[in-house]
Design a protein around this motif. Structure first.
Motif, PDB file in Angstrom:
ATOM      1  N   VAL A   1      77.035  76.990  71.094  1.00 40.18           N
ATOM      2  CA  VAL A   1      77.356  75.614  70.673  1.00 40.18           C
ATOM      3  C   VAL A   1      77.092  74.634  71.811  1.00 40.18           C
ATOM      4  O   VAL A   1      76.471  73.577  71.611  1.00 40.18           O
ATOM      5  CB  VAL A   1      78.831  75.534  70.212  1.00 40.18           C
ATOM      6  CG1 VAL A   1      79.239  74.074  69.992  1.00 40.18           C
ATOM      7  CG2 VAL A   1      79.034  76.330  68.933  1.00 40.18           C
TER       8      VAL A   1
ATOM      9  N   ILE B   1      82.844  76.787  67.554  1.00 43.62           N
ATOM     10  CA  ILE B   1      83.459  75.524  67.930  1.00 43.62           C
ATOM     11  C   ILE B   1      84.928  75.693  68.322  1.00 43.62           C
ATOM     12  O   ILE B   1      85.465  74.915  69.127  1.00 43.62           O
ATOM     13  CB  ILE B   1      83.345  74.504  66.764  1.00 43.62           C
ATOM     14  CG1 ILE B   1      83.648  73.087  67.270  1.00 43.62           C
ATOM     15  CG2 ILE B   1      84.235  74.899  65.611  1.00 43.62           C
ATOM     16  CD1 ILE B   1      82.667  72.558  68.256  1.00 43.62           C
TER      17      ILE B   1
ATOM     18  N   VAL C   1      77.944  76.642  64.887  1.00 41.02           N
ATOM     19  CA  VAL C   1      79.061  75.721  65.154  1.00 41.02           C
ATOM     20  C   VAL C   1      80.341  76.244  64.513  1.00 41.02           C
ATOM     21  O   VAL C   1      81.423  76.206  65.119  1.00 41.02           O
ATOM     22  CB  VAL C   1      78.717  74.310  64.648  1.00 41.02           C
ATOM     23  CG1 VAL C   1      79.945  73.403  64.710  1.00 41.02           C
ATOM     24  CG2 VAL C   1      77.585  73.709  65.469  1.00 41.02           C
TER      25      VAL C   1
END
Length: 281
Positions: free
Chosen positions: A254, A37, A33
């Motif tokens: 992700v 992200i 992440v």
């Protein structure tokens, strides 16, 4: 050493093992992440890939993943659950039963690349006029063969957990064998069967090697079962290996993790609802 001391030591080691397991899970998810992200936004989710996936989005891969999951389950669930019902409800322990169980165990132990090679030779080449060659249909048929052992074994165990009194009560009221299975046994076993289906989805979503040989890996938008496609796992692998665009690969990872969490959460919610409804019966 007293029994209480032994109990404390055992509990400490078990708690440590569980903590390490959960810690690795959060470490992996947290790292992915953190790295990916920043790439994930609306354009990334809805745009088409460009420059072999190094730029643009992953919308075709998201569609390809969902199409593959749906098509695989359409083929695998009736066969897998049907085989489990036959083994648990219609046969006694004998040569045929042992042969079927041996077959499912053997299928479970075969490496996925072997499934891919078989799917390529049989579905892609031999059945090309029917499947369209490299296509979602070829990939889903190969995936269905891969997940059959999981669905068969988990469904069979779920059916075994249904009390024998359910069957006896239904038969005593004059219901036929099939009526008992379909109206009494199967609804009570559905929460356990759903667990096997969740595991099957996880294997299909995470598969790469077998699908590279059967799904095609095209970046084009899939429109039917006869079109080639690329799942998010395939896209992640191919982008990382072919272009070196690690930000795009981590962004895809992700989205893949979020997709799996959504599917598992929805399936868990459905399982709880089914358990409550079967309990009220």
């Amino acid at each position: 050493m007293t029994v209480k001391q032994q109990e404390k030591i055992a509990r400490f080691f078990l708690w440590t093992a569980a903590t390490i397991t959960v810690g690795f899970l959060f470490l992996i998810i947290g790292y992915i992440v953190k790295e990916g992200i920043g790439v994930v936004n609306l354009n990334f989710l809805l745009d088409v890939p460009r420059k072999m996936g190094a730029k643009g989005g992953i919308f075709p891969s998201i569609l390809g993943t969902l199409y593959l999951i749906a098509a695989t389950l359409v083929f695998a669930i009736p066969i897998g659950v049907g085989a489990a019902i036959y083994l648990n409800e219609y046969t006694r322990e004998g040569k045929i039963t042992r042969l079927i169980r041996f077959g499912t165990e053997a299928l479970a132990g075969i490496p996925s690349i072997i499934f891919g090679l078989f799917g390529f030779a049989f579905f892609v080449i031999l059945l090309r006029p029917i499947t369209g060659g490299w296509s979602i249909l070829s990939g889903s048929l190969t995936g269905a063969i891969m997940v059959l052992p999981t669905i068969v074994r988990t469904s069979e165990e779920a059916l075994k957990t249904v009390p024998l009194t359910y069957r006896e009560g239904s038969l005593a009221l004059g219901a036929s064998k099939w009526q008992t299975v379909s109206k009494v046994v199967l609804p009570a076993a559905i929460p356990g069967i759903l667990t096997g289906i969740i595991l099957a989805i996880g294997r299909v979503v995470g598969e790469t090697a077998a699908l590279l040989l059967t799904l095609g890996g095209t970046l084009l938008m899939p429109h039917s079962l006869f079109d080639g496609a690329r799942t998010m796992s395939m896209h992640l692998y191919m982008v990382a290996m072919e272009t070196g665009a690690m930000e795009m690969a981590f962004g895809t990872a992700v989205v893949l993790i979020i997709t799996i969490l959504i599917i598992n959460t929805a399936a868990g919610f459905l399982r709880k609802k089914l358990e409550l409804s079967s309990g009220r019966r």
